[in-house]
Design an enzyme around this catalytic site. Structure first.
Site, PDB file in Angstrom:
ATOM      1  N   GLY A 202       0.824  -1.193   0.000  1.00  0.00           N
ATOM      2  CA  GLY A 202       0.000   0.000   0.000  1.00  0.00           C
ATOM      3  C   GLY A 202       0.866   1.253   0.000  1.00  0.00           C
ATOM      4  O   GLY A 202       2.081   1.193   0.219  1.00  0.00           O
ATOM      5  N   CYS A 203       0.239   2.398  -0.237  1.00  0.00           N
ATOM      6  CA  CYS A 203       0.999   3.652  -0.327  1.00  0.00           C
ATOM      7  C   CYS A 203       1.550   4.068   1.029  1.00  0.00           C
ATOM      8  O   CYS A 203       2.751   4.371   1.160  1.00  0.00           O
ATOM      9  CB  CYS A 203       0.134   4.745  -0.944  1.00  0.00           C
ATOM     10  SG  CYS A 203      -1.509   4.927  -0.215  1.00  0.00           S
ATOM     11  N   TYR A 204       0.713   4.100   2.052  1.00  0.00           N
ATOM     12  CA  TYR A 204       1.220   4.414   3.390  1.00  0.00           C
ATOM     13  C   TYR A 204       2.302   3.419   3.819  1.00  0.00           C
ATOM     14  O   TYR A 204       3.368   3.822   4.307  1.00  0.00           O
ATOM     15  CB  TYR A 204       0.084   4.403   4.418  1.00  0.00           C
ATOM     16  CG  TYR A 204      -0.833   5.603   4.425  1.00  0.00           C
ATOM     17  CD1 TYR A 204      -0.331   6.905   4.563  1.00  0.00           C
ATOM     18  CD2 TYR A 204      -2.212   5.441   4.345  1.00  0.00           C
ATOM     19  CE1 TYR A 204      -1.183   8.002   4.607  1.00  0.00           C
ATOM     20  CE2 TYR A 204      -3.075   6.531   4.388  1.00  0.00           C
ATOM     21  CZ  TYR A 204      -2.557   7.810   4.521  1.00  0.00           C
ATOM     22  OH  TYR A 204      -3.403   8.894   4.574  1.00  0.00           O
TER      23      TYR A 204
ATOM     24  N   THR B 289       4.392   1.746   2.090  1.00  0.00           N
ATOM     25  CA  THR B 289       5.638   1.976   1.362  1.00  0.00           C
ATOM     26  C   THR B 289       6.445   3.086   2.014  1.00  0.00           C
ATOM     27  O   THR B 289       7.634   2.920   2.320  1.00  0.00           O
ATOM     28  CB  THR B 289       5.337   2.323  -0.105  1.00  0.00           C
ATOM     29  OG1 THR B 289       4.742   1.197  -0.746  1.00  0.00           O
ATOM     30  CG2 THR B 289       6.610   2.699  -0.847  1.00  0.00           C
ATOM     31  N   ALA B 290       5.821   4.234   2.238  1.00  0.00           N
ATOM     32  CA  ALA B 290       6.542   5.365   2.817  1.00  0.00           C
ATOM     33  C   ALA B 290       7.013   5.067   4.231  1.00  0.00           C
ATOM     34  O   ALA B 290       8.148   5.394   4.604  1.00  0.00           O
ATOM     35  CB  ALA B 290       5.655   6.609   2.795  1.00  0.00           C
TER      36      ALA B 290
END
Length: 342
Positions: free
Chosen positions: A148-150, A152-153
Site C-alpha cells: 500500500g501507499c502508506y 511503502t513510505a
C-alpha cells in the site's frame, strides 16, 4: 516484448499503469479491462492518453487475460483473489495492486477487509513487492502483492533504523498525510473538492487497514513484534504521501551516514542532505521516495521524513518495478521519470 494486461483500467492506479507501460521499452500493453467502460476507447475515457494508448476497454473475461504474460490488477480489494488461482495455473504472472495478498494471516485479512479470503492457500507463496526489502524473492515470484501507499513510505522511512537496531521497537509513531487520490476514483462525498479544499483532518485513528500491513513488514525486518501508532490524515491535494516518523534511539549513531549507506544502491530512494525537508511536490509523477532524517536538539528522538507519489511509487510505478525484476529487465526500465513541477 512482454505482453501486459491491466485489469481495472479506469481507476487512478489503472490509468497510471497505462501511462507508464505505454512508454516502457520492453512491454506491450495488450489488454485493458473495465466493466463499466467496456467497448469505449481508452482515449475517450482518458484524453491524456490520446495518441499514446490505442486500445478499447474490454470486459474482464478470464479467457481474454490469456493473451498476456503478466496481469496487473488495479482493482478493488477482493477482486484479484478470484482470478489468481487459475491464472497462476496457466503460467501467468499476477501483480496485485490491492490488498488481497499482502497479509499472511487469512483471519487478519478477513478482520480488516470484511470478507473471507478466496484462496488462503496462496498467501504463503505470495511475495510482498517492496523491492528495497524483497528484491531477490521478487525475481523468482509469480504472485506479487504490491504494498500500500502508506506502508511503502513508512517502511522505507523506518527500514535503516530497524535494520541496524539503533531504535527501540516500542513507541514508534507514523504520522502520515495523503492526497485525496488515495481514496480512489469512485464518487464519495468525503473526497469532493468542496469537502476537502479548505480542510485538514485525521481519519481511521482507531485502526486503518494499512496498520497490520505496516506492522507485518516492520516485524519481518526485526524478527520481533513492534509497537506502532499509525495516524493517517487527509490533505487538500491530489497526489502525495508525507510520512513523519518518530522513534527513540537506543544507541548513538551517525543517522545521516546510516541512511546514505543503506540506500546508496537503491535507484528509487533518495536520501536528501542533512537538514532537508522533503516536499511531496518534488516526487509528483515519479517512482521515487525522498527521505530526510533529523535528530531534534541532538536528543534521543529521531524524526524521519519520507515522501512519495501515492499513485506511482505507492502503486503503479512500484508494480512496474516489480515486473521488471520478475522478467530480468533493468529495474529502472520505463520508470526513469522526473517529478512534475510545479
Amino acid at each position: 516484448m512482454i505482453k501486459v494486461a491491466v485489469v481495472g483500467g479506469t481507476g487512478y492506479t489503472g490509468v497510471e499503469l497505462m501511462r507508464i507501460l505505454a512508454r516502457h521499452p520492453q512491454a506491450e500493453l495488450a489488454l485493458v479491462t473495465s466493466r463499466g467502460d467496456a467497448g469505449r476507447r481508452v482515449a475517450e475515457v482518458y484524453p491524456n492518453l490520446r495518441g499514446v494508448v490505442d486500445l478499447t476497454f474490454q470486459p474482464p473475461e478470464p479467457q481474454l487475460l490469456d493473451q498476456a504474460d503478466v496481469i496487473f490488477f488495479a482493482t478493488p480489494n477482493g477482486t484479484a483473489m478470484q482470478y489468481a488461482p487459475a491464472l497462476l495455473e496457466r503460467g501467468r504472472v499476477v501483480i496485485d495492486l490491492a490488498a488481497d495478498f499482502r497479509l499472511k494471516d487469512p483471519q487478519v485479512w478477513e478482520q480488516w477487509y470484511g470478507q473471507p479470503h478466496a484462496c488462503p492457500e496462496l498467501l504463503a507463496s505470495a511475495v510482498y513487492g517492496l523491492p528495497e526489502v524483497n528484491r531477490e524473492k521478487i525475481k523468482k515470484a509469480r504472485l506479487i502483492a504490491c504494498p500500500g501507499c502508506y506502508p511503502t513510505a513508512v517502511q522505507l522511512g523506518f527500514l535503516p533504523l530497524l535494520h541496524q537496531h539503533v531504535i527501540e521497537r516500542t513507541g514508534l509513531v507514523a504520522d502520515c498525510k495523503s492526497g485525496v487520490s488515495g481514496a480512489g476514483r469512485q464518487a464519495q462525498v468525503a473526497t469532493l473538492m468542496a469537502e476537502t479544499g479548505e480542510g485538514f483532518k485525521a481519519y481511521a485513528v482507531p485502526g486503518h487497514r494499512h496498520l497490520p500491513e505496516i506492522r507485518q513488514g516492520l516485524q519481518a525486518l526485526t524478527g520481533k513484534p513492534v509497537e506502532l501508532t499509525f495516524v493517517p490524515h487527509l490533505t487538500p491535494m491530489i497526489r502525495g504521501i508525507h510520512a513523519t516518523l518518530y522513534a527513540r534511539l537506543r544507541e548513538e549513531a551517525d543517522l545521516q551516514a546510516l541512511y546514505e549507506r543503506h540506500y546508496a544502491r537503491e535507484p528509487f530512494v533518495e536520501v536528501l542532505p542533512a537538514g532537508s525537508h522533503p516536499d511531496t511536490v518534488d516526487v509528483r509523477g515519479a517512482n521515487r521516495c525522498q527521505i530526510a532524517v533529523h535528530r531534534p536538539g541532538n536528543g534521543d528522538v529521531v524524526v524521519v521524513l519520507a515522501v512519495i507519489d501515492n499513485l506511482v511509487k505507492g502503486a503503479a510505478g512500484q508494480a512496474v518495478q516489480n515486473m521488471n525484476l520478475v522478467f530480468g529487465l533493468p529495474e529502472t526500465a520505463g520508470l526513469e521519470l522526473a517529478g512534475l513541477y510545479p
